[in-house]
Design an enzyme around this catalytic site. Structure first.
Site, PDB file in Angstrom:
ATOM      1  N   GLU A 141       8.958   2.422   1.668  1.00 11.03           N
ATOM      2  CA  GLU A 141       7.386   2.366   1.146  1.00 11.03           C
ATOM      3  C   GLU A 141       6.516   1.660   1.711  1.00 11.03           C
ATOM      4  O   GLU A 141       5.605   0.887   1.449  1.00 11.03           O
ATOM      5  CB  GLU A 141       7.505   2.074  -0.251  1.00 11.03           C
ATOM      6  CG  GLU A 141       8.207   2.783  -1.465  1.00 11.03           C
ATOM      7  CD  GLU A 141       8.234   2.377  -2.857  1.00 11.03           C
ATOM      8  OE1 GLU A 141       7.721   1.570  -3.157  1.00 11.03           O
ATOM      9  OE2 GLU A 141       8.860   3.018  -3.806  1.00 11.03           O
ATOM     10  N   CYS A 142       6.576   1.691   3.123  1.00 14.04           N
ATOM     11  CA  CYS A 142       5.801   0.871   4.228  1.00 14.04           C
ATOM     12  C   CYS A 142       4.922   1.675   4.973  1.00 14.04           C
ATOM     13  O   CYS A 142       5.054   2.978   5.073  1.00 14.04           O
ATOM     14  CB  CYS A 142       7.038   0.417   5.165  1.00 14.04           C
ATOM     15  SG  CYS A 142       6.219  -0.510   6.399  1.00 14.04           S
TER      16      CYS A 142
END
Length: 183
Positions: free
Chosen positions: A35-36
């Protein structure tokens, strides 16, 4: 430790994997997150892996939740995300920590071999990362620790750490070229 071949890591199921199993291969060892802002890097890594795997190249993926809690979920959930969203086929290992007292010994070693040399000039996220890191530690740039997700270490066929690439380094241009030189 003389080389990365002296280390044992855990696979997604928690079983030991001796890095000596990769002796003679060129490796790119990466700490990742699902989730970057750099998560689309998985697609570039997979492309590189598919193009060069048969010539003796492997990518070893170590999910890490230390940077903004951007790798939530279990090992299985992370693997499912990576395979369904990016078609990842390179080896993925158990989630680890890369910095601090609980850092995985492999990543402590990698940092000792190749410290932080700065983010790539011209990358749009360079000022964002520098600002974020400087607020947490004004002296961050002088320390060898891993600064963010998708830091990559290039290992030659003899188990030596030869390069470190920050998440801002271009995979199609810089990383691919460095890997090709070792193959």
């Amino acid at each position: 430790m003389a080389s990365i071949y002296d280390f044992t890591v855990k696979d997604q199921q928690g079983d030991d994997v001796a890095l000596s199993d990769y002796r003679g291969r060129v490796l790119l060892i990466v700490n990742t997150a699902t989730e970057c802002g750099f998560t689309p890097t998985y697609a570039q890594l997979e492309g590189l892996y598919r193009a060069l795997h048969e010539r003796g190249f492997d990518i070893l993926d170590f999910p890490c939740d230390q940077f903004g809690h951007q790798a939530p979920g279990t090992n299985e959930e992370i693997a499912q995300f990576c395979t369904s969203r990016f078609g990842v086929t390179f080896p993925q290992f158990a989630k680890i920590e890369v910095n601090g007292e609980d850092a995985d010994p492999l990543f402590a070693y990698l940092q000792q071999q190749k410290g932080f040399e700065g983010f790539d000039e011209g990358h749009e996220l360079k000022p964002v990362l520098e600002d974020l890191l400087a607020k947490a530690d004004p002296d961050y740039a002088s320390k060898p620790d891993i600064k963010w997700n998708f830091t990559k270490f290039l290992i030659d066929r003899n188990g030596n750490v030869v390069r470190r690439f920050e998440p801002t380094t271009s995979i199609p241009d810089v990383v691919a070229s460095a890997v090709e030189e070792l193959l």
